[in-house]
Design an enzyme around this catalytic site. Sequence first.
Site, PDB file in Angstrom:
ATOM      1  N   GLY A  36     -16.235 -27.804  36.349  1.00 40.81           N
ATOM      2  CA  GLY A  36     -15.270 -27.597  37.432  1.00 40.81           C
ATOM      3  C   GLY A  36     -15.990 -27.102  38.681  1.00 40.81           C
ATOM      4  N   HIS A  37     -16.847 -26.082  38.501  1.00 43.91           N
ATOM      5  CA  HIS A  37     -17.629 -25.576  39.630  1.00 43.91           C
ATOM      6  C   HIS A  37     -18.576 -26.665  40.151  1.00 43.91           C
ATOM      7  CE1 HIS A  37     -16.842 -21.776  37.267  1.00 43.91           C
ATOM      8  NE2 HIS A  37     -16.388 -21.421  38.459  1.00 43.91           N
ATOM      9  N   ILE A 177     -10.658 -30.114  37.033  1.00 43.73           N
ATOM     10  CA  ILE A 177     -11.524 -30.852  36.104  1.00 43.73           C
ATOM     11  C   ILE A 177     -11.128 -30.439  34.686  1.00 43.73           C
ATOM     12  CG2 ILE A 177     -13.919 -31.308  35.389  1.00 43.73           C
ATOM     13  CD1 ILE A 177     -13.295 -32.321  38.212  1.00 43.73           C
TER      14      ILE A 177
END
Length: 284
Positions: A36-37, A177
């Site tokens: 996600g990051h 995500i």
Amino acid sequence: MIAVTTIEEVRQYVASWKKQGYTIGLVPTMGYLHEGHASLVDKAVEMCDKVVVSDFVNPTQFGPGEDLETYPRDFEMDCKLLEEHGADLVFHPEVDEMYLEDAATYVEILNDMPKQLCGKTRPIHFRGVCTVVSKLFNIVTPDKAFFGMKDAQQLSIICKMVRDMSYGIEIVGCPIIREDDGLAKSSRNTYLSPEERKAALVLSKAVKLGEGMARNGEKSCENILKAQVQLIEKEPLAKIDYVSAVDFNTLKQSQSVEEGTLFAMAVYIGKTRLIDNFLYKEGE
Ligand code: PAF
């Protein structure tokens, strides 16, 4: 990739980049980075010449009894991921670098936005988020800053803070995500036992159910929320904190499904509180 721990070092690198005419992107994180990051960093690399990532578990956004001490940390793993995704600088300060011992200033939105949704059970959370993000904006002075849509309330509040305080920074919201089975990626997923990990799928299932109803023309938020609650309540390990429909920009409750209606939820799976959501957009 450069790794620094002081505000002064960040300022020096950013100043030299700005002198060379580079645009700066900021990705604020609390570390323990996952895909996600990584997607935020990818977007920042695509849109900016230089990308700064902050990696700092911010104590002011944790309330008493929350997981500040146990929040997962692995700076070496973070650096590996950031390097692979093309970040230029990671800022990894100690708490006393970010907060002077006698610090007494907060940035706080004084309308109802921080009191809605997660704010009902986390009353000081968004004051801590606004304060640290505002400090990061002052330290990094980015052109653009990147935030995940998973923390939709945070994104909405930061957009409001930027408008109210005339920051002149473009806020870029990036999609959620998910793991292959649908669970939204989160550093807190590591708290889940194998049994809880399975039960946690009820969040993404409820999101999918609601999204499907909205796309198929259901206009009543109440009907969608009812169906989501019914589905979540079938999971014995799940305990609902909230399941709500609000307008993304104002966070005021929505009655009918419209452009920008945010369906958001927080659900405890065992002791772990997870969040998920979808944003309704016409024609998507
Ligand atoms: O979303 C997060 O990880 C944090 O709330 C943030 C924006 C990095 C502020 O500490």
